[in-house]
Design an enzyme around this catalytic site. Structure first.
Site, PDB file in Angstrom:
ATOM      1  N   HIS A   1       0.582  -1.257  -0.113  1.00 17.43           N
ATOM      2  CA  HIS A   1      -0.194  -0.189  -0.015  1.00 17.43           C
ATOM      3  C   HIS A   1       0.829   1.108   0.015  1.00 17.43           C
ATOM      4  O   HIS A   1       1.470   2.029   0.878  1.00 17.43           O
ATOM      5  CB  HIS A   1      -0.720   0.121   1.465  1.00 17.43           C
ATOM      6  CG  HIS A   1      -1.996  -0.659   1.452  1.00 17.43           C
ATOM      7  ND1 HIS A   1      -2.686  -1.073   0.377  1.00 17.43           N
ATOM      8  CD2 HIS A   1      -1.902  -2.628   1.550  1.00 17.43           C
ATOM      9  CE1 HIS A   1      -3.780  -1.929   0.828  1.00 17.43           C
ATOM     10  NE2 HIS A   1      -3.098  -2.924   1.215  1.00 17.43           N
TER      11      HIS A   1
ATOM     12  N   GLU B   1      -9.931 -10.710   6.402  1.00 18.43           N
ATOM     13  CA  GLU B   1      -9.029  -9.831   7.454  1.00 18.43           C
ATOM     14  C   GLU B   1      -9.452 -10.057   8.317  1.00 18.43           C
ATOM     15  O   GLU B   1      -9.711  -8.568   8.745  1.00 18.43           O
ATOM     16  CB  GLU B   1      -8.256  -8.731   6.644  1.00 18.43           C
ATOM     17  CG  GLU B   1      -6.589  -8.192   7.516  1.00 18.43           C
ATOM     18  CD  GLU B   1      -6.571  -7.239   6.862  1.00 18.43           C
ATOM     19  OE1 GLU B   1      -6.647  -6.813   5.958  1.00 18.43           O
ATOM     20  OE2 GLU B   1      -4.512  -6.908   7.334  1.00 18.43           O
TER      21      GLU B   1
ATOM     22  N   LYS C   1      -0.043   4.866   1.330  1.00 22.58           N
ATOM     23  CA  LYS C   1      -0.065   4.790   2.720  1.00 22.58           C
ATOM     24  C   LYS C   1       0.720   5.248   3.858  1.00 22.58           C
ATOM     25  O   LYS C   1       1.287   5.344   4.848  1.00 22.58           O
ATOM     26  CB  LYS C   1      -1.035   3.756   3.216  1.00 22.58           C
ATOM     27  CG  LYS C   1      -2.762   3.354   3.179  1.00 22.58           C
ATOM     28  CD  LYS C   1      -3.250   2.317   3.862  1.00 22.58           C
ATOM     29  CE  LYS C   1      -4.427   1.900   3.500  1.00 22.58           C
ATOM     30  NZ  LYS C   1      -5.092   0.970   2.517  1.00 22.58           N
TER      31      LYS C   1
ATOM     32  N   ASP D   1       3.069  -5.690   2.392  1.00 24.80           N
ATOM     33  CA  ASP D   1       1.652  -4.821   2.263  1.00 24.80           C
ATOM     34  C   ASP D   1       2.142  -3.526   3.694  1.00 24.80           C
ATOM     35  O   ASP D   1       2.788  -2.692   2.753  1.00 24.80           O
ATOM     36  CB  ASP D   1       0.951  -5.650   4.297  1.00 24.80           C
ATOM     37  CG  ASP D   1      -0.492  -5.162   3.851  1.00 24.80           C
ATOM     38  OD1 ASP D   1      -0.831  -5.117   3.278  1.00 24.80           O
ATOM     39  OD2 ASP D   1      -1.191  -5.743   4.615  1.00 24.80           O
TER      40      ASP D   1
HETATM   41 ZN   LIG Z   1      -3.265  -4.860   2.204  1.00 28.12          ZN
END
Ligand SMILES: [Zn+2]
Length: 442
Positions: A80, A239, A83, A336
């Site tokens: 990501h 998740e 982010k 991630d």
């Molecule tokens: Zn993710």
């Protein structure tokens, strides 16, 4: 200053003699039994010209590396980058996924203009490149108006980094977007970027609902939109630490029923580890039927899952990766989030991701071919057929370690690795966090 433990010759043609590489990552490895193949590599004009048994290539052709390990450039298939590195201005003291979503949404609406996203992506890519990562798929938060800001930045960065880090994109948005016209606009935007159509299996309107009834309609529309545009699919699935989250089997059955032709990658699937063995087996059968690939995000999920203030976590928060691999699914591990409300740490380093995955998921004794989950498996999943393996004719994009074995490699951080791109050593100095101080606060 470069901390690498050795510098390869600068000639166009040279050999790296007496190295070891995971046998599963060497195309056409010389015959042998061990997990590591003992090799001489001949490099010519940026490509691997030949792979020979160690001791074959004449000693004047290049350095004897004393059985140092060599890896192909690694692949991070789930990140990501939009982010990344906002932690100093958007921390998450609760440390769980729900609070992370709130903190990220606040930061996104306050700060994510094009320059902010671009500068943090640049920092992330500079780091990953210096670590020896050659390809990355990033998810982008894709609700309006953010999609209109982030996709142009992504496309410019993909262009800017071409030849260094190959970039792919997937959308991520709450499920509800595919119940509205916005889903069609998003599908067009994703197709225009050559990306994967994706969402998370939760609703914006009822984020606590682990198994929303609207899932079938929304994922059905997503699959139709993707099929019409020839897009592949990449989903954040179940998740959760709550066993009520059981959407994976529904998605797999739907993909099979509809004979969806594209690839489907599912990430996380943590709640599957909390189901009965029978339900796990049924779900994996359905995934195998649908040809679904899986990526586990072990660092981020061990961090987020099972967290409650004052309570010691009782489970590791990762999916049933051993069982998935045994069932014949293609499985990967990936990085991630990095330094954001979903994961406070991380450094875009797939070698660290693999090392942590070994510990968290017990990918050892034997190590077997698990390292493929950070190299050739994500390469195949991303459709990058010439990546993730060492092979004659392939680019000489390599990571050379001082470590001579899995034990040595996994016990130290490998900060002194040498990264070779197209046959030449690159500068492995990492960008200074101070570069982002004016953006995210020190
Ligand atoms: Zn993710």
């Amino acid at each position: 200053m470069n901390v690498s433990f050795f510098s390869p010759p600068t000639a166009g043609r040279y050999a790296l003699r007496n190295v070891r590489a995971p046998r599963c990552l060497v195309a056409g490895a010389p015959p042998g039994a061990g997990e590591l193949a003992e090799l001489d590599l001949l490099i010519d004009q940026g490509r691997i010209a030949a792979i020979e048994p160690a001791g074959t290539i004449p000693t004047d052709a290049g350095p004897d590396l004393g059985r140092s390990m060599v890896l192909p450039g690694l692949i991070d298939c789930h990140t990501h980058l939009d982010k990344g590195h906002i932690w100093p201005r958007a921390s998450n003291p609760a440390g769980d996924g729900a609070a992370a979503a709130v903190a990220t949404a606040q930061d996104r609406s306050a700060n994510w203009n094009a320059q902010d996203v671009q500068r943090r992506m640049e920092f992330a890519l500079s780091t990953a490149y210096a670590k020896g990562v050659v390809a990355i798929r990033t998810h982008l938060d894709s609700l309006a108006p953010q999609a209109g800001i982030s996709y142009p930045v992504f496309k410019a960065m993909r262009e800017r980094w071409a030849g260094r880090v190959e970039l792919q994109v997937s959308s991520i948005a709450p499920l509800d977007v595919f119940l509205r016209d916005e889903g069609r606009e998003l599908a067009d935007r994703v197709a225009d970027a050559g990306g994967q159509l994706g969402c998370v299996t939760r609703l914006l309107t009822r984020p606590g609902d682990q198994n929303p009834p609207e899932l079938d309609e929304a994922v059905g529309r997503l699959l139709s939109l993707a099929a019409e545009r020839g897009s592949n699919v990449d989903l954040h699935v179940d998740e959760s630490s709550n066993p009520e989250a059981r959407t994976l089997i529904r998605i797999a059955q739907m993909a099979s029923r509809r004979r969806f032709k594209g690839r489907i990658l599912v990430g996380h699937c943590t709640a599957l580890a909390l189901q009965t063995p029978e339900f796990i087996a049924q779900t994996l059968d359905a995934c195998a039927d649908a040809g679904i690939d899986v990526v586990s995000l072990p660092m981020c999920n061990m961090y987020l899952q099972g967290r409650a203030a004052g309570v010691t976590p009782r489970w590791r928060g990762v999916t049933v990766l051993h069982e998935m691999k045994a069932r014949g699914l293609r499985v990967a591990v990936a990085g991630d989030n990095v330094r954001d409300p979903f994961y406070a740490y991380g450094d875009h380093d797939m070698l660290e991701t693999y090392a942590q995955a070994v510990r968290i998921l017990q990918l050892d004794h034997p190590f077997g071919d698990w390292i493929a989950a950070a190299a050739s498996m994500p390469a195949q999943i991303m459709g990058l057929q010439d990546r993730g393996m060492i092979g004659a004719g392939r680019a000489a994009d390599l990571i050379v370690l001082k470590a001579r074995s899995y034990s040595e490699m996994l016990s130290r951080s490998q900060f002194d690795r040498t990264v070779i791109r197209a046959g030449k050593a690159i500068d492995t100095t990492l960008p200074d966090y101070r570069l982002l101080d004016d953006l995210v606060g020190a």
